[in-house]
Every structure is written in C-alpha cells, then in structure tokens.
Scaffold this active site. Structure first.
Site, short mmCIF file in Angstrom:
data_model
loop_
_atom_site.label_atom_id
_atom_site.label_comp_id
_atom_site.label_asym_id
_atom_site.label_seq_id
_atom_site.Cartn_x
_atom_site.Cartn_y
_atom_site.Cartn_z
N SER A 56 0.83 -1.20 0.00
CA SER A 56 0.00 0.00 0.00
C SER A 56 0.87 1.26 0.00
CB SER A 56 -0.96 -0.04 1.20
OG SER A 56 -1.93 0.98 1.10
N ASP A 71 -9.52 -2.52 -6.14
CA ASP A 71 -8.91 -1.90 -4.96
C ASP A 71 -9.64 -0.61 -4.61
OD1 ASP A 71 -7.15 -0.83 -3.00
OD2 ASP A 71 -5.47 -1.90 -3.91
N HIS A 118 -7.20 -5.53 -1.12
CA HIS A 118 -6.03 -4.72 -0.77
C HIS A 118 -5.16 -5.36 0.31
CE1 HIS A 118 -3.92 -0.84 -0.65
NE2 HIS A 118 -3.90 -0.96 0.66
#
Length: 427
Positions: A144, A376, A404
């Site tokens: 991320s 996502d 995610h």
C-alpha cells in the site's frame, strides 16, 4: 547495541538508528528509527540477502512477527527480513498529540510533521542500508503506502535496490489529488452497493442508528462524540477481504433494549473505538492527503470532492465513506483536537517537494513485480496500470481474486510467491 530474542523458529534482532530529522541538515536534530531483523533459526547467515518491508498507512508501525506463517514464512526461505517502523510510528520517535505538543506552536508542529512523508522515510531506509547491509543492494517489499515509498526509492536511490515487490501500492503519479479522490469515491460507492447486497437487513439497522445518533449525544470510550458522520467512517474497512463481515457483525449488536427503548450497545462503541485508527495513528490523519501532494496544497480534497457525491448525505440509505480524512474529525476526536491548527496549516501547504522523478523512472532498470487488485478501494487500479506502462521493467500481476489486504490475508503466500516468480523470470 542490538538485542536479540527468539520465537519458535525465528530469531529477532532489534536495531535502533539515530538519523537526521532533515537530511539537508545532517548535523542538525536527530530522531530515532527502529527496525526489527527477522531470520529463520536454521538459516541465520550474513550471506542471505535482505528484504525490507515498507508498511502501509501512512502512520502504522511494521507488523510484529507472531510466527512463520504467510508471506513472512515464505520470504524467510531466501531472505533476512527487515521490518521498518517508519519514522514517527511505533518505536521510531513516535508522533502523537503528547509528543507534538513539545514542538510548540502549530507552525512548528506543521514544519516538524512535513519531515515525515515518503521521501524522508526512503532516506532513512537508504541510510540504514549503508550501515546494516554494508552498502550491498537489497530488495524492498512495499504494501500500500509502502509501494508509494518504493517508487520514491526508485526515483532517488535506484542503485541501492536489487529488486522491488509491491502489493496494492503503485501510486497515482502525475494525477491531481482531486482526481484521486473522485476515483476513490466511485470505488467506495461500489463497495457500499456490494455491502448492502450481501447484508440487506443492515440498511434499516444503520438508518435507525444514524437517526438515533443525530438526536442524542453518544460517546465512544475515548470521548469522541459518535455522530452519523463518524458512523460513516466505518467504511474504511470495506476495502479489506474481511471488511464487510467486520462491520456487519459489529452492527448486529448495535442496540440493546432498555425501558426507554433501544440504545447503542457498549459492544458497538468499544468495537468502533478499536476499528477507527485516527487517534492511535495520527500521522494517518495529519499526512494522508499530503502523500498525494507535489508542489500544491490538498486544501482538504476529500471533503471538497465529497460534495460532488450527494449520495453520501441522503437520508434513505446511509452510505459509508472510505479512506478519507475530513477537517471535522479534528473537532470530534479528542486526541486530534489539539492538532487541528497544525492540520489546517498542512492542508494549506503548497511547497511540498516532488516525490517522484518521472524522467528517472522512465529509465528504470530495477526489476519490479507489482500485485494490482482490480477492485482496490484505496489505490485506483487504472492509475497503477498507467504508471506501469511508463516505468520499464515493471510487471504487474492484475487479479480480482484478492483485495487490498492480500499480503496479510493470504495465509498460503500465493501472491508473494507469484511476485517472486516474476522477479525470478519464471512467469
């Protein structure tokens, strides 16, 4: 001095580094940055290459090893792991309301906080590499926001990298922040539709809860008033594979009966306090929008763009928001309230330095394997694909089988193995 300990099958070694707050002033103020080295007990060797994990967030410390499962167990077959607590988090000169108060004025706090973006985190990592790896290249794995850091690393110090793995974190390079949030709101609307399709009975429950909160002063255990807007923040969980269930099971216990009628249950209030990260990870609240800024101010982009989506303010169906920070949060959450003046200064700040060198990225030679998740909710897939087209030697693994949080949720390390095969040239 380092300290070592063991878990079953693992050797853990603490590393603490004193590093410059500002690298343009190397002899100036220093901060402490912590990293945990993790090795399999049967293969502790200085000859193993390093894999550095860059955590998502921003504002979260690195994961704490609990055993040899998942991606860590797979990685330990060929690497020594370094789990970096990014500056300002966990054991690295932690930022919170208490420590920021010591910085003095809101202007001083904002100036201090400006040193905690991806560019400074990457400089820390590179400084640690020269010491810990003795100048040898290492591989980084960015989850991320950690992927945003990875592209900054490739922009600044590609010579330090043997390879890069990214999961759910190819940043929207060259995209204006308002466009980022427009794309994100559309994904959040999709997630709301899917949530209520899975749990249609929650529509009435959430609507009744929202109405009750609008008419009554209900407080979370930490003192924050639970308003309908705070209730909507639970949608932050919707981008995770188990996010719908986490919220549904919480809402199942939303009310308890009393002689005066139903009231919100303590289980609901306690559960919400545990889920919402804004006070425990204040960097997330203070710098989330700034991670998209290069030479321009965010001006509370998420709040401005939300006005384009009236669905979130409708009375008939209560929709949850997502990974957005709103200025009113600094009025509602007690641990954020002292930081509101600094937050306003950060939102208005225009002179954010560039995070990505697009020319250098267009000449990239470092192998990159990136998992991109088709739906996502946090990092827009189409922006990630556009970056991948412009950065040589980046191969993406596009999948709709994972969300995610795949790296954490994938107990069999399928995603990690696939990325490693890409780097090995096997797929």
């Amino acid at each position: 001095m380092t300290h070592s300990s063991q878990l079953p099958g693992l050797k853990l070694t603490d590393h603490q580094f004193e590093l410059p707050l500002r690298y343009e002033q190397p002899e100036g103020r220093q901060i402490s940055v912590y990293a945990r080295e993790v090795c399999a007990v049967e293969s502790v060797s200085e000859d193993l290459p390093w894999l550095v994990f860059l955590q998502g967030g921003p504002g979260s410390g690195a994961p704490r090893p609990m055993g040899r499962g998942g991606w860590m167990g797979e990685a330990l077959k060929r690497y020594r792991l370094l789990l970096l607590d990014q500056r300002g988090t966990a054991r690295s000169s932690r930022i919170d309301a208490t420590t920021l108060e010591q910085e003095g004025s809101p202007e001083a706090q904002a100036e201090y906080l400006s040193c905690f973006r991806a560019d400074s985190i990457v400089r820390d990592a590179e400084a640690i590499r020269t010491r810990l790896a003795r100048g040898a290249q290492w591989t980084i794995l960015g989850q991320s926001f950690g992927g945003f850091c990875a592209l900054n690393y490739l922009s600044e110090y590609p010579e330090g990298l043997a390879a890069v793995m990214i999961t759910g974190g190819v940043p929207p390079i060259g995209v204006e922040i308002d466009e980022v949030y427009r794309a994100t709101y559309k994904r959040v609307l999709q997630r709301n539709r899917r949530y209520y399709e899975r749990y249609p009975e929650d529509a009435h429950r959430v609507r009744e809860l929202s109405r009750y909160l609008a008419q009554n002063d209900v407080r979370l255990p930490g003192g924050a008033r639970l308003t309908p807007y705070v209730l909507q923040l639970l949608g932050l969980e919707f981008g995770f594979s188990d996010g719908f269930e986490a919220i549904h099971y919480l809402l199942e216990e939303a009310f308890v009966d009393t002689p005066d009628g139903p009231v919100p249950s303590y289980n609901l209030l306690h559960g919400m306090a545990n889920i919402l990260p804004y006070e425990t990870n204040p960097i997330f609240s203070l710098l989330h929008e700034a991670l998209y800024c290069e030479g321009s101010a965010s001006n509370w982009s998420a709040a401005r763009v939300r006005k384009e989506y009236s669905e979130f303010d409708a009375d008939d169906t209560v929709l949850f928001s997502g990974e957005m920070i709103f200025p009113w949060m600094f009025d509602v959450f007690p641990r954020l309230a002292p930081l509101k003046p600094a937050a306003e200064l950060l939102a208005a700040r225009k002179n954010w330095p560039a995070l990505y060198d697009q020319k250098k990225l267009s000449q990239n030679k470092v192998p990159i394997a990136a998992a991109v998740f088709a739906d996502d909710m946090y990092v827009e897939r189409t922006f990630s694909e556009a970056v991948a087209e412009r950065v040589p030697n980046m191969r993406i693994f596009l999948t709709n089988e994972w969300d995610h949080n795949a790296l954490r949720a994938d107990t069999k390390a399928v995603v990690f193995k696939h990325l490693q095969r890409i780097l090995d040239g096997q797929t």
